[in-house]
Write an enzyme that holds these catalytic residues in place. Sequence first.
Site, PDB file in Angstrom:
ATOM      1  N   HIS A  20      -4.606  14.610  23.972  1.00 14.08           N
ATOM      2  CA  HIS A  20      -6.075  14.493  23.906  1.00 14.08           C
ATOM      3  C   HIS A  20      -6.548  13.261  24.680  1.00 14.08           C
ATOM      4  O   HIS A  20      -7.567  13.302  25.371  1.00 14.08           O
ATOM      5  CB  HIS A  20      -6.542  14.329  22.456  1.00 14.08           C
ATOM      6  CG  HIS A  20      -6.328  15.512  21.564  1.00 14.08           C
ATOM      7  ND1 HIS A  20      -5.661  15.422  20.361  1.00 14.08           N
ATOM      8  CD2 HIS A  20      -6.706  16.809  21.691  1.00 14.08           C
ATOM      9  CE1 HIS A  20      -5.648  16.611  19.784  1.00 14.08           C
ATOM     10  NE2 HIS A  20      -6.259  17.474  20.578  1.00 14.08           N
ATOM     11  N   LYS A  44     -12.046  24.472   6.891  1.00 15.08           N
ATOM     12  CA  LYS A  44     -10.725  24.295   7.504  1.00 15.08           C
ATOM     13  C   LYS A  44     -10.024  23.108   6.846  1.00 15.08           C
ATOM     14  O   LYS A  44     -10.585  22.003   6.801  1.00 15.08           O
ATOM     15  CB  LYS A  44     -10.898  24.047   9.010  1.00 15.08           C
ATOM     16  CG  LYS A  44      -9.645  24.295   9.820  1.00 15.08           C
ATOM     17  CD  LYS A  44      -9.960  24.265  11.300  1.00 15.08           C
ATOM     18  CE  LYS A  44      -8.721  24.015  12.138  1.00 15.08           C
ATOM     19  NZ  LYS A  44      -9.009  23.882  13.550  1.00 15.08           N
ATOM     20  N   ARG A  93      -3.344  23.565  28.091  1.00 15.80           N
ATOM     21  CA  ARG A  93      -1.934  23.201  28.167  1.00 15.80           C
ATOM     22  C   ARG A  93      -1.131  24.304  28.852  1.00 15.80           C
ATOM     23  O   ARG A  93      -0.543  24.109  29.887  1.00 15.80           O
ATOM     24  CB  ARG A  93      -1.371  22.947  26.764  1.00 15.80           C
ATOM     25  CG  ARG A  93      -1.861  21.656  26.148  1.00 15.80           C
ATOM     26  CD  ARG A  93      -1.566  21.606  24.690  1.00 15.80           C
ATOM     27  NE  ARG A  93      -2.190  22.732  24.009  1.00 15.80           N
ATOM     28  CZ  ARG A  93      -2.232  22.899  22.709  1.00 15.80           C
ATOM     29  NH1 ARG A  93      -1.661  22.031  21.924  1.00 15.80           N
ATOM     30  NH2 ARG A  93      -2.836  23.946  22.190  1.00 15.80           N
ATOM     31  N   SER A 131      -1.600  18.739  17.739  1.00 16.36           N
ATOM     32  CA  SER A 131      -1.735  17.992  16.473  1.00 16.36           C
ATOM     33  C   SER A 131      -0.881  18.634  15.390  1.00 16.36           C
ATOM     34  O   SER A 131      -0.247  17.930  14.593  1.00 16.36           O
ATOM     35  CB  SER A 131      -3.192  17.981  16.011  1.00 16.36           C
ATOM     36  OG  SER A 131      -4.011  17.412  16.986  1.00 16.36           O
TER      37      SER A 131
HETATM   38  O1  PNS Z   1      -9.369  21.290  18.491  1.00 14.56           O
HETATM   39  P1  PNS Z   1      -9.784  22.701  18.208  1.00 14.56           P
HETATM   40  O2  PNS Z   1      -9.572  23.032  16.730  1.00 14.56           O
HETATM   41  O3  PNS Z   1      -9.129  23.691  19.111  1.00 14.56           O
HETATM   42  O4  PNS Z   1     -11.374  22.764  18.494  1.00 14.56           O
HETATM   43  C1  PNS Z   1     -12.094  23.949  18.284  1.00 14.56           C
HETATM   44  C2  PNS Z   1     -13.617  23.705  18.351  1.00 14.56           C
HETATM   45  C3  PNS Z   1     -14.023  22.560  17.440  1.00 14.56           C
HETATM   46  C4  PNS Z   1     -14.016  23.364  19.758  1.00 14.56           C
HETATM   47  C5  PNS Z   1     -14.323  25.031  17.925  1.00 14.56           C
HETATM   48  O5  PNS Z   1     -13.779  25.475  16.731  1.00 14.56           O
HETATM   49  C6  PNS Z   1     -15.830  24.869  17.735  1.00 14.56           C
HETATM   50  O6  PNS Z   1     -16.546  24.627  18.663  1.00 14.56           O
HETATM   51  N1  PNS Z   1     -16.311  25.028  16.481  1.00 14.56           N
HETATM   52  C7  PNS Z   1     -17.694  24.882  16.136  1.00 14.56           C
HETATM   53  C8  PNS Z   1     -18.324  26.224  15.725  1.00 14.56           C
HETATM   54  C9  PNS Z   1     -18.829  26.990  16.917  1.00 14.56           C
HETATM   55  O7  PNS Z   1     -19.628  26.538  17.709  1.00 14.56           O
HETATM   56  N2  PNS Z   1     -18.383  28.267  17.042  1.00 14.56           N
HETATM   57  C10 PNS Z   1     -18.886  29.148  18.098  1.00 14.56           C
HETATM   58  C11 PNS Z   1     -17.897  29.378  19.201  1.00 14.56           C
HETATM   59  S1  PNS Z   1     -16.718  30.569  18.653  1.00 14.56           S
END
Ligand code: PNS
Length: 168
Positions: A20, A44, A93, A131
């Site tokens: 990150h 979560k 990645r 992570s």
């Molecule tokens: O590090 P991650 O868990 O891969 O990040 C995922 C993240 C936070 C980018 C994604 O879950 C997110 O944007 N969640 C907020 C809810 C949202 O906007 N959902 C609509 C798109 S599916």
Amino acid sequence: MRRPIKAVYPGSFDPITNGHIYIAERAAALFDELVVSVLLNPQKQSAFTVEERQAMAREALSHLPNVKISSFNGLLVDFLRQERSRIIIRGLRALSDFEYEFQLALMNRQLAPDIETLFIVTDAKYSYLSSSAVKEIFNFGGPVQEMVPPGVYRRLRERFPRPIQSQR
Ligand code: PNS
């Protein structure tokens, strides 16, 4: 005068890893401002609270003066509007990330066509790093010191104490 260009790098960051940090460094070099934003999602289960995740990110990215750490809940695109940003940064990645990232990017575009998702490819040495892998390796007594910044390693040891003989 041109308006500063601000990008948002969202994620769970549970916890932030060297992978990150690599993405944040590259994004910070491209934009005037970068907001690294930690998802607050009560549904979560996370190992660290959103405050802890922000504190670890703040420490790990303190060498980047144009980076701000924050958190968000709800829709990512709403957070971008609130921040007056139109750029989402995501790290890639391997091919295995692509399907999920593609879906996320298209979903966000459906919700907010003016917002763009930009992908930054990780360094090959971080291509395996996540992570969840860090937490799993740590919990089984494996060495993670090379994978996370020192503040994260310290908090992992505080959060998941384990017998001295299995610490590496
Ligand atoms: O590090 P991650 O868990 O891969 O990040 C995922 C993240 C936070 C980018 C994604 O879950 C997110 O944007 N969640 C907020 C809810 C949202 O906007 N959902 C609509 C798109 S599916």
